[in-house]
Write a protein that holds these residues in place. Structure first.
Motif, short mmCIF file in Angstrom:
data_model
loop_
_atom_site.label_atom_id
_atom_site.label_comp_id
_atom_site.label_asym_id
_atom_site.label_seq_id
_atom_site.Cartn_x
_atom_site.Cartn_y
_atom_site.Cartn_z
N ILE A 202 0.82 -1.22 0.00
CA ILE A 202 0.00 0.00 0.00
C ILE A 202 0.85 1.26 0.00
O ILE A 202 0.36 2.34 0.37
N ASP A 203 2.11 1.16 -0.41
CA ASP A 203 2.90 2.38 -0.59
C ASP A 203 2.29 3.25 -1.68
O ASP A 203 2.39 4.48 -1.65
N VAL A 204 1.67 2.60 -2.65
CA VAL A 204 0.91 3.28 -3.69
C VAL A 204 -0.47 2.62 -3.75
O VAL A 204 -0.57 1.40 -3.78
N ILE A 205 -1.52 3.45 -3.74
CA ILE A 205 -2.89 2.95 -3.79
C ILE A 205 -3.41 3.05 -5.21
O ILE A 205 -3.22 4.06 -5.90
N ARG A 206 -4.09 1.99 -5.65
CA ARG A 206 -4.75 2.00 -6.94
C ARG A 206 -6.25 2.19 -6.73
O ARG A 206 -6.84 1.57 -5.84
N VAL A 207 -6.84 3.03 -7.56
CA VAL A 207 -8.28 3.28 -7.49
C VAL A 207 -8.87 3.03 -8.87
O VAL A 207 -8.51 3.70 -9.83
N ASP A 208 -9.75 2.05 -8.98
CA ASP A 208 -10.47 1.78 -10.22
C ASP A 208 -11.83 2.47 -10.15
O ASP A 208 -12.56 2.33 -9.15
N VAL A 248 -15.35 -0.65 -23.42
CA VAL A 248 -16.44 0.09 -22.79
C VAL A 248 -17.51 -0.92 -22.39
O VAL A 248 -17.89 -1.79 -23.17
N ASN A 249 -17.98 -0.80 -21.13
CA ASN A 249 -19.02 -1.70 -20.64
C ASN A 249 -20.31 -1.46 -21.40
O ASN A 249 -20.83 -0.33 -21.44
N GLU A 250 -20.86 -2.50 -22.01
CA GLU A 250 -22.05 -2.34 -22.86
C GLU A 250 -23.30 -2.02 -22.04
O GLU A 250 -24.23 -1.40 -22.56
N GLN A 251 -23.36 -2.43 -20.79
CA GLN A 251 -24.54 -2.19 -19.97
C GLN A 251 -24.51 -0.77 -19.37
O GLN A 251 -25.52 -0.06 -19.39
N THR A 252 -23.37 -0.35 -18.83
CA THR A 252 -23.29 0.95 -18.16
C THR A 252 -22.80 2.06 -19.07
O THR A 252 -22.87 3.23 -18.70
N ARG A 253 -22.30 1.71 -20.28
CA ARG A 253 -21.74 2.68 -21.21
C ARG A 253 -20.66 3.52 -20.55
O ARG A 253 -20.59 4.74 -20.68
N SER A 254 -19.79 2.85 -19.82
CA SER A 254 -18.68 3.53 -19.15
C SER A 254 -17.42 2.71 -19.33
O SER A 254 -17.47 1.51 -19.61
N VAL A 255 -16.29 3.39 -19.18
CA VAL A 255 -14.99 2.73 -19.27
C VAL A 255 -14.32 2.82 -17.91
O VAL A 255 -14.48 3.81 -17.19
N THR A 256 -13.60 1.78 -17.54
CA THR A 256 -12.92 1.75 -16.25
C THR A 256 -11.53 2.36 -16.38
O THR A 256 -10.76 1.97 -17.27
N ALA A 257 -11.24 3.31 -15.53
CA ALA A 257 -9.91 3.92 -15.47
C ALA A 257 -9.27 3.57 -14.14
O ALA A 257 -9.96 3.35 -13.14
N ARG A 258 -7.94 3.51 -14.13
CA ARG A 258 -7.20 3.18 -12.91
C ARG A 258 -6.23 4.31 -12.59
O ARG A 258 -5.42 4.70 -13.43
N ALA A 259 -6.37 4.85 -11.39
CA ALA A 259 -5.46 5.91 -10.93
C ALA A 259 -4.54 5.36 -9.86
O ALA A 259 -4.91 4.43 -9.13
N GLU A 260 -3.35 5.92 -9.77
CA GLU A 260 -2.39 5.56 -8.73
C GLU A 260 -2.13 6.78 -7.88
O GLU A 260 -1.85 7.87 -8.39
N ILE A 261 -2.22 6.58 -6.55
CA ILE A 261 -2.08 7.68 -5.59
C ILE A 261 -0.99 7.32 -4.59
O ILE A 261 -1.11 6.28 -3.91
N PRO A 262 0.08 8.11 -4.47
CA PRO A 262 1.08 7.85 -3.42
C PRO A 262 0.41 7.85 -2.05
O PRO A 262 -0.48 8.67 -1.79
N ASN A 263 0.85 6.93 -1.19
CA ASN A 263 0.17 6.74 0.08
C ASN A 263 1.16 6.70 1.25
O ASN A 263 1.25 5.70 1.96
N PRO A 264 1.91 7.78 1.46
CA PRO A 264 2.85 7.78 2.60
C PRO A 264 2.10 7.69 3.91
O PRO A 264 1.05 8.33 4.10
N GLY A 265 2.63 6.89 4.82
CA GLY A 265 1.97 6.71 6.10
C GLY A 265 0.82 5.73 6.07
O GLY A 265 0.16 5.52 7.09
N ALA A 266 0.56 5.13 4.89
CA ALA A 266 -0.50 4.12 4.75
C ALA A 266 -1.84 4.62 5.28
O ALA A 266 -2.59 3.90 5.94
N ARG A 267 -2.16 5.89 4.98
CA ARG A 267 -3.41 6.46 5.49
C ARG A 267 -4.62 5.94 4.73
O ARG A 267 -5.69 5.75 5.31
N ILE A 268 -4.49 5.74 3.43
CA ILE A 268 -5.59 5.18 2.66
C ILE A 268 -5.49 3.66 2.72
O ILE A 268 -4.44 3.10 2.43
#
Length: 372
Positions: A202-208, A248-268
């Motif tokens: 968890i030094d870096v957090i991924r958010v989908d 692209v998801n055919e039901q929700t008409r959305s695409v999944t993106a993944r972000a990476e967030i530095p997480n010093p101190g493991a707060r997230i």
């Protein structure tokens, strides 16, 4: 007869009183008109109000979505066999390096297999040395020495396999990370699939997070994002989009993106709900404090402070509002930069009513810090 006269006199007295009341009311009404009226607009005591100034301010176009935090790498530590735990090498919440031993399983059969395999290797080595010496002297055929060498190689391979089976009884951390809670101890019997502990990097957090397909034109890898977590209120965390899904998801008409967030101190922590904002651009527009805007149905209005015949008056002005950011409302139409408006207490103001700006002669507190 006396009673009749009494009733007639009482009725006459009552009539006189009613006439006097009407005359007095007309007299007071005349006084009110002569004095300009007590409740009419533009007359009477003016209302003290705070002042705010419509000031140019930067607003950011953002795409706001909701995602879930996950570790860069996460795994449940399990066993592939049913066996008894004999030793535990870790403590809950410990940070470990890749390859660190975590638990040892009972391995009596594997230990015996290693002893047997080593004995066969020793015997094969002696036979190979003997036949090689005899072959070198010409006493034994060369093929016998070669067969002994093959037997030695086979014995060594069996020893390696026995050691590997023994190694499977020692479960290690597959990568560096932080261990979660565990309830196993020495003597715990586990079966395949039973979770011994969890391991998260968890030094870096991924958010989908899902993004509507209409934003694909502005979504790009490397774009900056800001994230908020309910546990930390308005505090923001910065990161970047690392990857955009190819489908692209055919039901929700959305695409999944993944972000990476530095997480010093493991707060997230993995599993947290994360509010993600993706910046599209920055624009500048007049803005007033939120308290200066009153909403009515589908519209909104403010009271602009204008100069009248007898001083400042409050003019109701319909406005078109945009984004709300940092306690300020973007004004798209209805006001210009520099216009003065009533900053608070709108429910006590009537259109055209006289107003007095509180603290006139010094900067209005509502306008402080409006410009960035």
């Amino acid at each position: 007869m006396i009673k009749r006269h009494f009733f007639i006199a009482a009725a006459a007295g009552l009539l006189v009183l009613m006439v006097l009341a009407v005359l007095l009311r007309m007299a007071f009404a005349g006084d009110d008109k002569a004095g300009g009226g007590r409740g009419g607009p533009g007359a009477g005591r003016s209302q003290a109000v705070s002042e705010a100034v419509a000031t140019p301010r930067q607003f950011t176009d953002e795409i706001r979505v909701l995602g879930v935090a996950r570790g860069r790498r996460s795994v449940n530590i399990t066993s592939s066999t049913s066996q008894l735990i004999t030793r535990v090498f870790f403590t809950d919440g410990q940070r470990v390096a890749a390859g660190t031993p975590l638990v040892e399983l009972q391995a009596r059969e594997e230990d015996a297999g290693i002893i047997e395999a080593r004995a066969r290797v020793d015997q094969a080595e002696r036979q190979y040395d003997r036949y090689r010496t005899l072959a070198d002297r010409g006493i034994a055929p060369r093929v016998t020495a070669e067969e002994a060498e093959t037997a030695l190689s086979s014995a060594r391979a069996s020893l390696t396999a026995a050691q590997a089976r023994r190694g499977d009884r020692l479960i290690r951390a597959p990568f560096a990370g932080v261990l979660g809670l565990s309830s196993v101890t020495a003597g715990t019997f586990i079966s395949p699939g039973s979770v011994i502990t969890t391991l998260d990097d968890i030094d870096v957090i991924r958010v989908d997070f899902p993004v509507p397909e209409r934003y694909l034109g502005v979504l790009r890898t490397g774009a900056p994002i800001t994230a908020r977590v309910d546990a930390y209120g308005a505090e923001t965390f910065s990161g970047r989009i690392a990857l955009i899904d190819t489908r692209v998801n055919e039901q929700t008409r959305s695409v999944t993106a993944r972000a990476e967030i530095p997480n010093p101190g493991a707060r997230i922590r993995p599993g947290m709900s994360v509010r993600v904002a993706i910046e599209q651009g920055v624009r500048t527009a007049p803005a007033v404090p939120e308290g200066a805007v009153q909403y009515e149905g589908q519209g909104a209005f403010v009271f602009r402070i204008a100069t009248g015949e007898r001083g400042s008056v409050a003019q109701r002005v319909e406005v078109e509002t945009g984004a709300v950011e940092g306690g300020f409302v973007e004004i798209l139409a209805g006001l210009s930069a520099g216009d003065r408006v009533v900053g608070s207490g709108l429910n006590r103001i009537q259109p055209g009513a006289p107003v007095t700006v509180a603290g006139a002669g010094r900067p209005a507190t509502a306008a402080k810090g409006a410009a960035r």
